[in-house]
Design an enzyme around this catalytic site. Structure first.
Site, PDB file in Angstrom:
ATOM      1  N   TRP A 325     -48.066  40.830   9.628  1.00  0.00           N
ATOM      2  CA  TRP A 325     -47.819  40.582  11.056  1.00  0.00           C
ATOM      3  C   TRP A 325     -48.647  41.546  11.916  1.00  0.00           C
ATOM      4  O   TRP A 325     -49.110  41.184  13.003  1.00  0.00           O
ATOM      5  CB  TRP A 325     -46.331  40.773  11.352  1.00  0.00           C
ATOM      6  CG  TRP A 325     -45.966  40.594  12.800  1.00  0.00           C
ATOM      7  CD1 TRP A 325     -45.588  39.452  13.433  1.00  0.00           C
ATOM      8  CD2 TRP A 325     -45.940  41.617  13.814  1.00  0.00           C
ATOM      9  NE1 TRP A 325     -45.337  39.694  14.756  1.00  0.00           N
ATOM     10  CE2 TRP A 325     -45.545  41.015  15.022  1.00  0.00           C
ATOM     11  CE3 TRP A 325     -46.218  42.980  13.806  1.00  0.00           C
ATOM     12  CZ2 TRP A 325     -45.419  41.716  16.215  1.00  0.00           C
ATOM     13  CZ3 TRP A 325     -46.097  43.692  14.991  1.00  0.00           C
ATOM     14  CH2 TRP A 325     -45.698  43.072  16.173  1.00  0.00           C
ATOM     15  N   HIS A 326     -48.824  42.773  11.411  1.00  0.00           N
ATOM     16  CA  HIS A 326     -49.527  43.769  12.211  1.00  0.00           C
ATOM     17  C   HIS A 326     -51.013  43.462  12.371  1.00  0.00           C
ATOM     18  O   HIS A 326     -51.630  43.874  13.361  1.00  0.00           O
ATOM     19  CB  HIS A 326     -49.361  45.162  11.593  1.00  0.00           C
ATOM     20  CG  HIS A 326     -48.024  45.762  11.866  1.00  0.00           C
ATOM     21  ND1 HIS A 326     -46.897  45.448  11.139  1.00  0.00           N
ATOM     22  CD2 HIS A 326     -47.614  46.657  12.807  1.00  0.00           C
ATOM     23  CE1 HIS A 326     -45.857  46.112  11.611  1.00  0.00           C
ATOM     24  NE2 HIS A 326     -46.262  46.845  12.629  1.00  0.00           N
ATOM     25  N   GLY A 327     -51.606  42.783  11.419  1.00  0.00           N
ATOM     26  CA  GLY A 327     -53.015  42.481  11.596  1.00  0.00           C
ATOM     27  C   GLY A 327     -53.607  41.797  10.398  1.00  0.00           C
ATOM     28  O   GLY A 327     -53.075  41.860   9.290  1.00  0.00           O
TER      29      GLY A 327
END
Length: 477
Positions: A325-327
């Site tokens: 989700w973060h990247g």
């Protein structure tokens, strides 16, 4: 327009004045003003992506109503999966398409096939991960009959687009924020004072702690091959405080300015670096995202129920998805994988809920043990942060390898024209202030608040980093 910019310092008072003195007649006028302000705020980043925000808002508003009105399960499922697939589809195209295309091409290359993937030349729309999760939680809650659909489009639009949380959270729930939006807000002077204190403390975290730590962490991470063990350890510690000051500072400012408008947002951080194990750390770090994944992914998968295999599977799924989700980078996935490895022993030994009560220290050996557990947890966290910060997984491993093999602990002069140890005093003072005020949301409000406010503003002016202007880290997610 950043929270720590001059433009926002002009924008916020104007919205505040209009909100309480011009558009204060009804909750509808209050909401309309906040929507206009929110869309203007978002358009300052890139007005071309406003259509995505509008489309996402309309999609979830309409499908939510259709789910509720469907008189059979087939219809409910159709509108539910339409909303989920379109939301995740947009997220996948803008955030992950190039990553998967390049990764697939690299995989083909390693087995002897040449591939030239077609890549999209687009920038990632700011805040897409956050407002997409807002909408998803709303639709999922309607589908499972936890809430009723919202029929007032203005109220729902504000829930999605409310500017303090639009680009970097906290990730709100309809069950929490919509009831607040649906009533007229009355001005509360004490609440507004609390909000100002929280905003100022958030600004201290951002410009004094995070941005200053960033100059040291960048100088060390960018030149790790020539750094000694001492500098590399400090680099990991500085980055740990950079990302904490940056993101929790943003959350404090979002919560603080919401109090100015009579709204309460979900708390997002609860002094995570005072955690005694990794499970406690994840109950205190980015709380709105952690609880989102817990409620909408981990528990539906079975949570910690079932056999060992199911527990292991669910733990890795939630941490890997959280990392992803973060990247779109394998470094984030690895960061999630490492945290799963940290968490799993606690879960399997049923010790993941051991530290639910507030920590206390006294002059005895038990308190020494508490401090040791905090330092141990912080050290594990710093190792994981190295993967989060490094450009590649190889860089992260080389960084950690050099800490072990270099063996030199002398002072080094860094590329930012400072010695590696110079920031330790400031970080130590920051930790001391947070420790002494850990029972509160922020340390400024309460007794002697005027004096503390003056000290905080003085720190912002005297010790803030302004020459190397930095946006918030979580804007890229």
């Amino acid at each position: 327009m950043f929270f720590n910019s001059l433009a926002f310092a002009i924008f916020l008072p104007i919205v505040f004045f209009l909100y309480w003195f011009v558009f204060n007649k009804t909750k509808s006028t209050q909401n309309v003003l906040l929507i206009i302000a929110s869309y203007y705020f978002y358009s300052c980043w890139d007005w071309r992506f406003l259509f995505l925000l509008v489309f996402s808002t309309f999609l979830d508003y309409y499908t939510g109503i259709r789910i509720e009105k469907s008189n059979n399960e087939k219809g409910r499922k159709f509108w539910f999966w339409l909303s989920v697939s379109v939301n995740l589809g947009f997220l996948g195209v803008f955030k992950y398409y190039n990553f998967f295309s390049e990764s697939f091409a690299q995989m083909l290359t390693t087995v002897g096939f040449k591939a030239s993937p077609i890549l999209l030349d687009v920038v990632l729309p700011v805040g897409i991960s956050f407002y997409t999760f807002h909408g998803l939680s709303y639709v999922i809650d309607i589908y499972y009959r936890r809430i009723k659909a919202e029929y007032n489009f203005v109220d729902y639009s504000l829930f999605v687009s409310y500017f303090p949380l639009l680009v970097a959270g906290p990730i709100e729930r309809a069950t929490h924020l919509l009831p607040e939006i649906k009533v007229k807000r009355e001005f509360d002077l004490e609440k507004a004072k609390e909000g100002i204190c929280q905003m100022i403390w958030g600004l201290v975290k951002k410009v004094v702690i995070a941005d200053t730590c960033a100059t040291y962490a960048n100088a060390i991470f960018d030149n790790y091959a020539s750094m000694n063990s001492f500098s590399l350890i400090l680099g990991a510690v500085y980055f740990a405080f950079q990302i904490y000051g940056d993101f929790s500072g943003y959350s404090d400012m979002a919560l603080g300015m919401s109090k100015l408008f009579g709204l309460e947002l979900l708390r997002n951080f609860n002094y995570p670096y005072f955690s005694r194990d990794i499970a406690e750390f994840w109950r205190r770090w980015h709380i709105s995202l952690t609880t989102w994944f817990r409620d909408y992914l981990y528990i539906p998968l079975g949570g910690s129920r079932g056999g060992i295999w199911m527990k292991v599977r669910n733990t890795f799924i939630i941490f890997l998805v959280s990392g992803f989700w973060h990247g779109a980078n394998w470094t984030y996935v690895t960061w999630g994988f490492i945290n799963a490895l940290y968490f799993l022993p606690l879960l399997l030994l049923s010790r993941n809920r051991n530290n639910l009560e507030a920590e206390t220290l006294r002059w005895n050996f038990e308190s020494v043990g508490v401090i040791v557990r905090m330092l141990y947890t912080f050290s594990l966290t710093c190792i994981a942060w190295v993967f989060f910060r490094a450009n590649t997984i190889t860089d992260a491993f080389l960084y950690l390898k050099r800490i072990v093999t270099n063996g030199e602990f002398s002072c080094q002069y860094l590329a930012n024209e400072r010695y590696n140890y110079e920031l330790l005093l400031m970080v130590g003072l920051f930790v001391l202030v947070e420790w002494n005020n850990r029972a509160k949301e922020e340390p400024i409000s309460g007794k002697y608040n005027t004096m503390k406010l003056v000290l905080a503003i003085t720190a912002i002016i005297a010790f803030g980093t302004y020459s190397d202007y930095k946006e918030f880290i979580y804007f890229q997610f």
